[in-house]
Design an enzyme around this catalytic site. Structure first.
Site, PDB file in Angstrom:
ATOM      1  N   MET A  30      45.347   6.176 -29.614  1.00 48.05           N
ATOM      2  CA  MET A  30      46.751   4.974 -30.139  1.00 48.05           C
ATOM      3  C   MET A  30      47.665   5.654 -31.605  1.00 48.05           C
ATOM      4  SD  MET A  30      45.525   1.510 -28.557  1.00 48.05           S
ATOM      5  CE  MET A  30      44.086   1.076 -30.162  1.00 48.05           C
ATOM      6  N   GLY A  36      38.902  11.575 -38.144  1.00 45.55           N
ATOM      7  CA  GLY A  36      38.497  11.423 -36.732  1.00 45.55           C
ATOM      8  C   GLY A  36      38.521  12.044 -34.546  1.00 45.55           C
ATOM      9  N   HIS A  37      40.346  11.695 -35.023  1.00 46.04           N
ATOM     10  CA  HIS A  37      40.482  11.946 -33.661  1.00 46.04           C
ATOM     11  C   HIS A  37      41.008  13.770 -33.816  1.00 46.04           C
ATOM     12  CE1 HIS A  37      42.744   7.835 -34.626  1.00 46.04           C
ATOM     13  NE2 HIS A  37      42.797   7.725 -33.149  1.00 46.04           N
ATOM     14  N   GLN A  61      44.866  -3.631 -23.831  1.00 48.15           N
ATOM     15  CA  GLN A  61      42.957  -3.809 -24.762  1.00 48.15           C
ATOM     16  C   GLN A  61      43.211  -4.871 -25.225  1.00 48.15           C
ATOM     17  OE1 GLN A  61      43.491   0.666 -25.030  1.00 48.15           O
ATOM     18  NE2 GLN A  61      42.342   0.361 -27.304  1.00 48.15           N
ATOM     19  N   SER A 186      41.953   4.842 -37.660  1.00 48.53           N
ATOM     20  CA  SER A 186      43.305   4.045 -38.079  1.00 48.53           C
ATOM     21  C   SER A 186      43.477   2.249 -38.807  1.00 48.53           C
ATOM     22  CB  SER A 186      43.541   3.503 -36.533  1.00 48.53           C
ATOM     23  OG  SER A 186      44.122   4.869 -35.554  1.00 48.53           O
TER      24      SER A 186
HETATM   25  P1  AMP Z   1      42.053   5.165 -31.160  1.00 45.43           P
HETATM   26  O1  AMP Z   1      43.182   5.724 -31.355  1.00 45.43           O
HETATM   27  O2  AMP Z   1      41.265   4.704 -32.254  1.00 45.43           O
HETATM   28  O3  AMP Z   1      42.428   4.591 -30.017  1.00 45.43           O
HETATM   29  O4  AMP Z   1      41.066   6.383 -30.666  1.00 45.43           O
HETATM   30  C1  AMP Z   1      40.927   7.411 -29.726  1.00 45.43           C
HETATM   31  C2  AMP Z   1      40.262   8.205 -29.861  1.00 45.43           C
HETATM   32  O5  AMP Z   1      39.010   8.886 -31.126  1.00 45.43           O
HETATM   33  C3  AMP Z   1      38.679   7.772 -29.316  1.00 45.43           C
HETATM   34  O6  AMP Z   1      38.025   8.706 -28.497  1.00 45.43           O
HETATM   35  C4  AMP Z   1      37.852   7.170 -30.746  1.00 45.43           C
HETATM   36  O7  AMP Z   1      36.530   7.365 -29.848  1.00 45.43           O
HETATM   37  C5  AMP Z   1      38.441   8.332 -30.961  1.00 45.43           C
HETATM   38  N1  AMP Z   1      37.992   8.199 -32.296  1.00 45.43           N
HETATM   39  C6  AMP Z   1      38.421   7.520 -33.628  1.00 45.43           C
HETATM   40  N2  AMP Z   1      37.875   7.432 -34.737  1.00 45.43           N
HETATM   41  C7  AMP Z   1      36.820   8.437 -34.504  1.00 45.43           C
HETATM   42  C8  AMP Z   1      35.996   8.866 -35.732  1.00 45.43           C
HETATM   43  N3  AMP Z   1      36.204   8.375 -36.758  1.00 45.43           N
HETATM   44  N4  AMP Z   1      35.554  10.119 -35.259  1.00 45.43           N
HETATM   45  C9  AMP Z   1      35.269  10.666 -33.925  1.00 45.43           C
HETATM   46  N5  AMP Z   1      35.921   9.998 -33.074  1.00 45.43           N
HETATM   47  C10 AMP Z   1      36.705   8.947 -33.175  1.00 45.43           C
END
Ligand code: AMP
Length: 282
Positions: A30, A36-37, A61, A186
């Site tokens: 997103m 992490g990303h 969502q 985020s």
């Molecule tokens: P999001 O942008 O929050 O939808 O996250 C996109 C992807 O990044 C999802 O698969 C999350 O699980 C992963 N993600 C987000 N934060 C972390 C983190 N701290 N460590 C590992 N993966 C992450």
């Protein structure tokens, strides 16, 4: 790096790359990218000929009272981070193309979606599985990368891929943490410096639960109560749940055994944060 907005163009590129025998790795996000990303992105770049990253804040969502409008966005920064990592395509579709007028189809996993985060966010996982299915149909990847940080989401997506015979390998990636242990998110942007300090209670409590299990405790309810006490002792934290579940069923365990996930969701001030750890318990 190419930025693709049109769904049909994304599908056409993917078909061409696959026809040229290129493996396609996909990282759905997103946006508002952090380390992490980027770890997921680096792994995808490493393991595939072509990497596609999507940036799409998915409205379905988010609940009506949730932070869809305020969710942090910074496309220019995201693009420069992705360019540095040698991503091939950034897919950035418009909401009105993804959910056009008259849109009526949803994908719903019927097990494990009404517990943990599903209890306080009733339609959240229906939105997640719907957008992930749609993105899979748009990007047509061979492998897709998800973070264990969103452990319940990852397990639900695996279930969906299995149940719907999707020919995509789901790759689970470890949670990336800030110094001190706070899981990167985020939403950490919303935290004041006091709240950031208070948020450490989540990871600290997970670590304590792990050490109780390592010391031999197997009573799930006892550990749950002890985790709740730890979180309640932090004045800025309001607990949503602290649970020990089976990774196979996502149901809470009275007796801890097998592949488990210890998971916590808590509000720190008004920011809802989640974190979890995975253990194999004999
Ligand atoms: P999001 O942008 O929050 O939808 O996250 C996109 C992807 O990044 C999802 O698969 C999350 O699980 C992963 N993600 C987000 N934060 C972390 C983190 N701290 N460590 C590992 N993966 C992450």
């Amino acid at each position: 790096m190419e930025i693709i907005k049109e769904i049909e163009k994304m599908q056409q590129i993917s078909r061409e790359e696959a026809a040229a025998k290129k493996s396609i790795g996909f990282v759905p996000t997103m946006g508002y990218l952090h380390e992490g990303h980027l770890k997921l992105v680096e792994k995808a770049v490493d393991e595939n000929d072509i990497t596609v990253v999507s940036v799409f804040v998915n409205p379905t969502q988010f609940g009506p009272e949730e932070d869809y409008d305020e969710y942090p966005r910074d496309l220019e920064r995201d693009l420069s981070l992705l360019r540095e990592r040698k991503v091939d395509y950034v897919f950035y579709p418009a909401v009105e193309d993804v959910y056009p007028e008259g849109y009526a189809t949803y994908v719903q996993v019927e097990k494990g979606t009404d517990v943990l985060c599903g209890r306080s966010r009733p339609n959240h996982f229906k939105g997640v599985t719907t957008i992930v299915s749609k993105l899979f149909n748009m990007v047509i990847p061979h492998r897709a990368y998800f973070g264990k940080k969103d452990g319940q989401q990852l397990l639900i997506i695996r279930q969906m891929v299995r149940d719907l015979n999707m020919d995509i390998e789901i790759v689970a990636c470890p949670t990336v943490r800030e110094e001190g242990g706070l899981a990167m998110s985020s939403r950490n942007k919303y935290l004041s410096s006091k709240e950031r300090e208070a948020a450490l209670v989540i990871n600290r409590t997970l670590e304590k639960a792990c050490s109780w299990i390592e010391e031999g405790e197997r009573d799930g309810w006892e550990i749950k109560k002890a985790m709740e006490r730890e979180i309640k002792a932090e004045p800025l934290a309001t607990i949503d749940y602290a649970s020990i579940v089976s990774r196979e069923t996502l149901q809470e365990l009275g007796v801890i055994k097998g592949p488990i996930m210890i998971a916590i969701a808590a509000y720190i001030g008004s920011t809802r944060l989640i974190d979890n750890v995975w253990l194999e318990v004999t």
